[in-house]
Design a protein around this motif. Structure first.
Motif, PDB file in Angstrom:
ATOM      1  N   ALA A   1       0.835  -1.203   0.000  1.00 36.09           N
ATOM      2  CA  ALA A   1       0.000   0.000   0.000  1.00 36.09           C
ATOM      3  C   ALA A   1       0.871   1.255   0.000  1.00 36.09           C
ATOM      4  O   ALA A   1       0.563   2.247  -0.681  1.00 36.09           O
ATOM      5  CB  ALA A   1      -0.926  -0.007   1.209  1.00 36.09           C
ATOM      6  N   VAL A   2       1.966   1.225   0.762  1.00 42.07           N
ATOM      7  CA  VAL A   2       2.900   2.354   0.804  1.00 42.07           C
ATOM      8  C   VAL A   2       3.517   2.580  -0.568  1.00 42.07           C
ATOM      9  O   VAL A   2       3.597   3.715  -1.064  1.00 42.07           O
ATOM     10  CB  VAL A   2       3.989   2.113   1.863  1.00 42.07           C
ATOM     11  CG1 VAL A   2       5.093   3.164   1.737  1.00 42.07           C
ATOM     12  CG2 VAL A   2       3.390   2.140   3.262  1.00 42.07           C
ATOM     13  N   GLU A   3       3.951   1.520  -1.222  1.00 37.49           N
ATOM     14  CA  GLU A   3       4.546   1.630  -2.549  1.00 37.49           C
ATOM     15  C   GLU A   3       3.550   2.188  -3.565  1.00 37.49           C
ATOM     16  O   GLU A   3       3.892   3.049  -4.385  1.00 37.49           O
ATOM     17  CB  GLU A   3       5.061   0.267  -3.013  1.00 37.49           C
ATOM     18  CG  GLU A   3       6.254  -0.240  -2.213  1.00 37.49           C
ATOM     19  CD  GLU A   3       6.689  -1.629  -2.648  1.00 37.49           C
ATOM     20  OE1 GLU A   3       6.023  -2.196  -3.556  1.00 37.49           O
ATOM     21  OE2 GLU A   3       7.685  -2.146  -2.111  1.00 37.49           O
ATOM     22  N   ALA A   4       2.298   1.714  -3.492  1.00 43.78           N
ATOM     23  CA  ALA A   4       1.273   2.196  -4.415  1.00 43.78           C
ATOM     24  C   ALA A   4       0.983   3.677  -4.182  1.00 43.78           C
ATOM     25  O   ALA A   4       0.809   4.453  -5.132  1.00 43.78           O
ATOM     26  CB  ALA A   4      -0.003   1.370  -4.253  1.00 43.78           C
ATOM     27  N   LEU A   5       0.946   4.067  -2.927  1.00 46.39           N
ATOM     28  CA  LEU A   5       0.701   5.478  -2.587  1.00 46.39           C
ATOM     29  C   LEU A   5       1.791   6.372  -3.183  1.00 46.39           C
ATOM     30  O   LEU A   5       1.490   7.403  -3.809  1.00 46.39           O
ATOM     31  CB  LEU A   5       0.626   5.636  -1.068  1.00 46.39           C
ATOM     32  CG  LEU A   5       0.257   6.998  -0.497  1.00 46.39           C
ATOM     33  CD1 LEU A   5      -0.333   6.846   0.909  1.00 46.39           C
ATOM     34  CD2 LEU A   5       1.458   7.950  -0.428  1.00 46.39           C
ATOM     35  N   ILE A   6       3.055   5.988  -2.994  1.00 47.68           N
ATOM     36  CA  ILE A   6       4.158   6.799  -3.495  1.00 47.68           C
ATOM     37  C   ILE A   6       4.158   6.852  -5.019  1.00 47.68           C
ATOM     38  O   ILE A   6       4.408   7.910  -5.631  1.00 47.68           O
ATOM     39  CB  ILE A   6       5.502   6.271  -2.954  1.00 47.68           C
ATOM     40  CG1 ILE A   6       5.585   6.501  -1.440  1.00 47.68           C
ATOM     41  CG2 ILE A   6       6.663   6.956  -3.663  1.00 47.68           C
ATOM     42  CD1 ILE A   6       5.543   7.958  -1.021  1.00 47.68           C
ATOM     43  N   GLU A   7       3.871   5.744  -5.673  1.00 47.94           N
ATOM     44  CA  GLU A   7       3.825   5.711  -7.132  1.00 47.94           C
ATOM     45  C   GLU A   7       2.734   6.650  -7.653  1.00 47.94           C
ATOM     46  O   GLU A   7       2.950   7.406  -8.608  1.00 47.94           O
ATOM     47  CB  GLU A   7       3.585   4.282  -7.630  1.00 47.94           C
ATOM     48  CG  GLU A   7       4.775   3.354  -7.465  1.00 47.94           C
ATOM     49  CD  GLU A   7       5.974   3.785  -8.289  1.00 47.94           C
ATOM     50  OE1 GLU A   7       5.784   4.403  -9.366  1.00 47.94           O
ATOM     51  OE2 GLU A   7       7.114   3.505  -7.860  1.00 47.94           O
ATOM     52  N   ASP A   8       1.554   6.592  -7.032  1.00 49.02           N
ATOM     53  CA  ASP A   8       0.452   7.457  -7.470  1.00 49.02           C
ATOM     54  C   ASP A   8       0.765   8.923  -7.168  1.00 49.02           C
ATOM     55  O   ASP A   8       0.461   9.809  -7.982  1.00 49.02           O
ATOM     56  CB  ASP A   8      -0.848   7.048  -6.778  1.00 49.02           C
ATOM     57  CG  ASP A   8      -1.362   5.699  -7.267  1.00 49.02           C
ATOM     58  OD1 ASP A   8      -0.864   5.209  -8.306  1.00 49.02           O
ATOM     59  OD2 ASP A   8      -2.262   5.127  -6.604  1.00 49.02           O
ATOM     60  N   TRP A   9       1.356   9.175  -6.004  1.00 46.31           N
ATOM     61  CA  TRP A   9       1.738  10.555  -5.660  1.00 46.31           C
ATOM     62  C   TRP A   9       2.750  11.107  -6.657  1.00 46.31           C
ATOM     63  O   TRP A   9       2.642  12.253  -7.110  1.00 46.31           O
ATOM     64  CB  TRP A   9       2.319  10.571  -4.244  1.00 46.31           C
ATOM     65  CG  TRP A   9       2.870  11.905  -3.820  1.00 46.31           C
ATOM     66  CD1 TRP A   9       2.173  12.928  -3.230  1.00 46.31           C
ATOM     67  CD2 TRP A   9       4.220  12.361  -3.965  1.00 46.31           C
ATOM     68  NE1 TRP A   9       3.014  14.004  -3.003  1.00 46.31           N
ATOM     69  CE2 TRP A   9       4.269  13.683  -3.447  1.00 46.31           C
ATOM     70  CE3 TRP A   9       5.384  11.791  -4.480  1.00 46.31           C
ATOM     71  CZ2 TRP A   9       5.453  14.425  -3.432  1.00 46.31           C
ATOM     72  CZ3 TRP A   9       6.556  12.523  -4.478  1.00 46.31           C
ATOM     73  CH2 TRP A   9       6.595  13.833  -3.947  1.00 46.31           C
ATOM     74  N   ASN A  10       3.719  10.292  -7.020  1.00 47.00           N
ATOM     75  CA  ASN A  10       4.746  10.701  -7.972  1.00 47.00           C
ATOM     76  C   ASN A  10       4.134  10.970  -9.356  1.00 47.00           C
ATOM     77  O   ASN A  10       4.506  11.927 -10.049  1.00 47.00           O
ATOM     78  CB  ASN A  10       5.819   9.619  -8.071  1.00 47.00           C
ATOM     79  CG  ASN A  10       6.989  10.030  -8.929  1.00 47.00           C
ATOM     80  OD1 ASN A  10       7.443  11.166  -8.880  1.00 47.00           O
ATOM     81  ND2 ASN A  10       7.486   9.094  -9.742  1.00 47.00           N
ATOM     82  N   TRP A  11       3.220  10.117  -9.751  1.00 46.85           N
ATOM     83  CA  TRP A  11       2.560  10.287 -11.054  1.00 46.85           C
ATOM     84  C   TRP A  11       1.743  11.581 -11.083  1.00 46.85           C
ATOM     85  O   TRP A  11       1.711  12.286 -12.103  1.00 46.85           O
ATOM     86  CB  TRP A  11       1.666   9.080 -11.325  1.00 46.85           C
ATOM     87  CG  TRP A  11       0.908   9.170 -12.622  1.00 46.85           C
ATOM     88  CD1 TRP A  11      -0.364   9.628 -12.797  1.00 46.85           C
ATOM     89  CD2 TRP A  11       1.375   8.805 -13.924  1.00 46.85           C
ATOM     90  NE1 TRP A  11      -0.732   9.580 -14.113  1.00 46.85           N
ATOM     91  CE2 TRP A  11       0.338   9.075 -14.833  1.00 46.85           C
ATOM     92  CE3 TRP A  11       2.579   8.268 -14.396  1.00 46.85           C
ATOM     93  CZ2 TRP A  11       0.444   8.822 -16.198  1.00 46.85           C
ATOM     94  CZ3 TRP A  11       2.691   8.027 -15.766  1.00 46.85           C
ATOM     95  CH2 TRP A  11       1.648   8.303 -16.652  1.00 46.85           C
ATOM     96  N   ASP A  12       1.066  11.904  -9.968  1.00 42.22           N
ATOM     97  CA  ASP A  12       0.199  13.088  -9.911  1.00 42.22           C
ATOM     98  C   ASP A  12       0.950  14.370  -9.562  1.00 42.22           C
ATOM     99  O   ASP A  12       0.361  15.459  -9.627  1.00 42.22           O
ATOM    100  CB  ASP A  12      -0.904  12.877  -8.857  1.00 42.22           C
ATOM    101  CG  ASP A  12      -1.843  11.731  -9.213  1.00 42.22           C
ATOM    102  OD1 ASP A  12      -1.931  11.393 -10.409  1.00 42.22           O
ATOM    103  OD2 ASP A  12      -2.468  11.172  -8.291  1.00 42.22           O
ATOM    104  N   TYR A  13       2.227  14.258  -9.185  1.00 43.94           N
ATOM    105  CA  TYR A  13       2.938  15.424  -8.644  1.00 43.94           C
ATOM    106  C   TYR A  13       3.000  16.573  -9.648  1.00 43.94           C
ATOM    107  O   TYR A  13       3.388  16.401 -10.807  1.00 43.94           O
ATOM    108  CB  TYR A  13       4.359  15.040  -8.230  1.00 43.94           C
ATOM    109  CG  TYR A  13       5.120  16.192  -7.589  1.00 43.94           C
ATOM    110  CD1 TYR A  13       4.905  16.538  -6.264  1.00 43.94           C
ATOM    111  CD2 TYR A  13       6.033  16.929  -8.344  1.00 43.94           C
ATOM    112  CE1 TYR A  13       5.591  17.590  -5.686  1.00 43.94           C
ATOM    113  CE2 TYR A  13       6.728  17.992  -7.769  1.00 43.94           C
ATOM    114  CZ  TYR A  13       6.493  18.318  -6.444  1.00 43.94           C
ATOM    115  OH  TYR A  13       7.170  19.369  -5.882  1.00 43.94           O
TER     116      TYR A  13
END
Length: 312
Positions: A35-47
């Motif tokens: 879940a942590v990895e998915a959160l960071i990936e999505d945050w990075n994509w949306d940044y």
């Protein structure tokens, strides 16, 4: 999504989560690490540097990991540099132009408050300048580690620190330590978008996401303890009691209360946890009082008679 926020405010957690799920805002993974990895990936994509973003978690150790992972993604993309060393109260950090930071302590000379988010615009070893506020309230602050060190990376922060903040986009890491109040705070910090990430297995064993986010806990306070010793709990006192004095455990405390005549009388009470109790004072009957007065009168008569014998 506004209706979901209202449901959270009214304690209707199940209805709120159903609305978030229907809009694709609940991101379940098998394990918390995933879940942590998915959160960071999505945050990075949306940044988007033009948008204000925040990652929220309840536990400080999770916040530390999320900050490190988020900043690593920005360094990898060349958005921020490795930065310059800065000695904070929580250990060494590196700050660079473009870094998002959070102030962790009120400081009037800088005009910053606990939980305030800022963005670094200039940095060198042991010093940085940052912009805080929005719109007309936007201003520059300069921070030297010799005078103020209560600062950290602010890509992620605790839910407690985020109270009162509003940003464009929010990502939330849910853990079993959450409750209804924390869930409401975390899921209502956004203007445009919010998403919640959690480990399905751990939540499933604990009864499910709805059960955890519906639980209510008593607020903790550092005032519960003084000098490492528990403070005696409040107790119900008679309505006529007007004050109580403090003492260390094991001592009797006098209270002042009004008697029938309106005068104040003292009576001891026992402190909770004390091994000693107040001695019981026997009540005397009217007959006992009369007997004592008669004996006193006889003694006075004998004493006066003895004095007259001496005078003669």
């Amino acid at each position: 999504m506004r209706d979901a926020s209202l449901d959270l405010a009214r304690g209707r957690v199940a209805e709120a989560l159903q609305a978030y799920g229907a809009n694709g805002k609940l991101e379940a993974r098998k394990y918390k690490a995933q879940a942590v990895e998915a959160l960071i990936e999505d945050w990075n994509w949306d940044y988007d540097p033009a948008k204000s973003t925040l990652i929220l978690a309840h536990l400080r150790r999770d916040v530390r990991v999320l900050n490190e992972m988020a900043r690593a993604k920005l360094i990898e993309r060349g958005i921020v540099e490795d930065g310059h060393a800065f000695r904070t109260e929580d250990g060494p950090r590196s700050f660079a132009t473009g870094d998002q930071i959070v102030f962790l302590k009120n400081e009037g000379s800088l005009g910053v408050k606990n939980g305030m988010i800022a963005r670094v615009i200039e940095a060198r070893p042991g010093w940085f300048a940052a912009m805080i506020g929005e719109g007309e309230a936007r201003r520059r602050v300069e921070v030297d580690q010799r005078f103020y060190a209560n600062v950290d990376h602010g890509y992620a922060t605790t839910i407690h620190k985020s109270q009162g903040a509003t940003v464009d986009r929010v990502k939330v890491l849910a853990t079993l330590s959450l409750d209804r109040h924390l869930a409401y705070v975390a899921l209502t910090r956004h203007r445009e978008d919010v998403a919640l990430y959690y480990g399905a297995i751990s939540f499933g064993k604990a009864g499910g996401l709805t059960k955890i986010l519906s639980q209510s806990r008593a607020k903790e306070t550092t005032l519960d303890y003084e000098r490492g010793l528990p403070i005696a709990p409040r107790c119900a006192l008679p309505k006529r009691a007007v004050s109580i004095s403090c003492a260390s455990p094991g001592r009797l405390l006098p209270t002042r209360s009004a008697g029938p005549s309106g005068r104040s009388k003292s009576s001891p009470i026992s402190v909770p946890g004390s091994s000693r109790s107040a001695p019981a004072r026997p009540r005397r009957s009217p007959e006992t009082d009369d007997s004592q007065r008669r004996k006193g009168g006889q003694a006075d008569g004998r004493r006066h008679h003895h004095i007259r014998q001496i005078d003669r």
